[in-house]
Design an enzyme around this catalytic site. Structure first.
Site, PDB file in Angstrom:
ATOM      1  CG  ASP A 178       7.416 -11.645  -1.736  1.00  0.00           C
ATOM      2  OD1 ASP A 178       7.366 -10.418  -1.933  1.00  0.00           O
ATOM      3  OD2 ASP A 178       6.911 -12.200  -0.730  1.00  0.00           O
ATOM      4  CD  GLU A 262       8.323  -7.137  -3.319  1.00  0.00           C
ATOM      5  OE1 GLU A 262       7.239  -6.675  -3.676  1.00  0.00           O
ATOM      6  OE2 GLU A 262       8.467  -7.862  -2.318  1.00  0.00           O
ATOM      7  CG  ASP A 343       5.109 -14.881   1.600  1.00  0.00           C
ATOM      8  OD1 ASP A 343       4.646 -13.721   1.590  1.00  0.00           O
ATOM      9  OD2 ASP A 343       5.407 -15.492   2.641  1.00  0.00           O
TER      10      ASP A 343
END
Length: 378
Positions: A178, A262, A343
């Site tokens: 992330d 992502e 996170d």
């Protein structure tokens, strides 16, 4: 397995070679603007779209008749016209801006397509000659093309080489990543990599140098010196950021067989003027690009997954906390009672969606971009 790799070397040209390199670069910029103007004029007045081959034939005649363009290698001039047509293709097919004329200082490189040779002390460029360089690393493989680039601190040559790279030993580790601003990366294993904030650390000095430029008279020698100092500082920031990202991405690739991140719409995110500078300073795009091509080199798997609800979904039971705001950094899942760091939970969801651990991941969050090695993913 054969791969394409780029080696970058600092050139040490003589004063005469520096002048010649500048003349070649200026000639290429002139040819680029001339090609763009000619193509645009033909379409505006006659609705004729000239092809690349026809344009190159006409340019070859002009180059032979022009004394200051004639020294430039014909392949270099052909590559200039390639850039013009690539710019048009980017406009029509990829939605980029309409091709613009290259201003002085904004056209910074020219490319040789073949015929480049290298030894421990010199790089031989076709029709230009041998140039000394700083041999910072061994160049192995077959040289396919070379790009000579003018940077703030001097001239560089980038050699595009086809070489064989040995894959790393296979392991069973896989992580999700992330990316963020406060912490550059948080992994699904709970590791946090702080954001060095290279631009913010140099911002005070950059502002001082920018003020120095603005106070100098336009066109003066002192202004040129101030502009060069400012460019050198910007180059230093870019180099330190790139060096840090290379070290981080190489370590992650070596330690993990599968890496997933992502899919972020960075182009849209930087439209937020409150966060644009921080996002650009973090260098998310360059970071993911490094992971992608290093994964191909070393036989790893790299995937991009859908970014929706990675922070809101519980990585254990798939419960979705729709009331979660950006200010909340940790929360407790009301269904399974798991305490989540925001996170880390997002990184775990990214990993789960990549490998398809959850039923929700298989149905909704399939990977949206994949770079896979030839052997099956573990």
């Amino acid at each position: 397995m054969s791969q394409v790799k780029t080696y970058k070397y600092k050139l040490n040209p003589t004063p005469g070679q520096k002048q010649a390199l500048g003349q070649w670069l200026g000639s290429c910029r002139y040819v680029y603007n001339l090609s763009l103007s000619y193509k645009k004029t033909l379409w505006d007045h006659s609705k004729v779209s000239i092809g690349k081959n026809e344009l190159q034939k006409e340019l070859s005649v002009i180059a032979k008749e022009t004394s200051w363009i004639a020294p430039v290698h014909s392949q270099v001039l052909q590559e200039v016209t390639d850039r013009v047509f690539n710019a048009y293709e980017g406009f029509f097919k990829q939605g980029k801006g309409f091709p613009k004329f290259a201003r002085k200082g904004h056209y910074q490189s020219f490319t040789f397509k073949q015929g480049i040779k290298i030894n421990p002390t010199h790089v031989q460029l076709p029709k230009f000659g041998k140039v000394r360089y700083r041999n910072s690393q061994d160049c192995t493989g077959i040289i396919k093309r070379a790009t000579v680039r003018e940077c703030a601190e001097g001239w560089y040559v980038c050699l595009c080489v086809e070489t064989s790279i040995e894959p790393l030993p296979v392991n069973t580790s896989s992580i999700g990543i992330d990316v963020g601003i406060k912490s550059l990366m948080v992994t699904s294993d709970g590791e946090t990599i702080d954001n060095p904030k290279h631009l913010y650390k140099a911002e005070r000095k950059l502002k001082r140098l920018q003020r120095s430029v603005s106070r100098k008279k336009k066109g003066s020698a002192n202004r040129k010196k101030a502009v060069k100092k400012l460019a050198l500082q910007h180059q230093k920031v870019a180099n330190t950021r790139k060096d840090f990202q290379h070290k981080v991405t190489t370590r992650l690739i070596r330690e993990n067989q599968s890496i997933s991140v992502e899919q972020l719409q960075i182009k849209n995110m930087v439209k937020n003027h409150n966060l644009a500078k921080s996002i650009s300073d973090a260098g998310w795009y360059q970071l993911t690009q490094m992971l992608a091509y290093k994964a191909v080199w070393y036989g790893r798997t790299f995937e991009k997954v859908n970014a929706r609800h990675t922070s809101q979904d519980c990585s254990v039971c798939d419960y979705r906390n729709t009331e979660l705001t950006l200010a909340v950094r940790s929360w407790i899942c009301p269904t399974c009672g798991t305490t989540h760091d925001r996170d880390v939970n997002a990184a775990q969801n990214i990993k789960n969606r990549s490998v398809g651990h959850t039923q929700l991941a298989r149905k909704v969050y399939a990977p949206v971009g994949v770079v896979v090695r030839e052997s099956p993913r573990l």
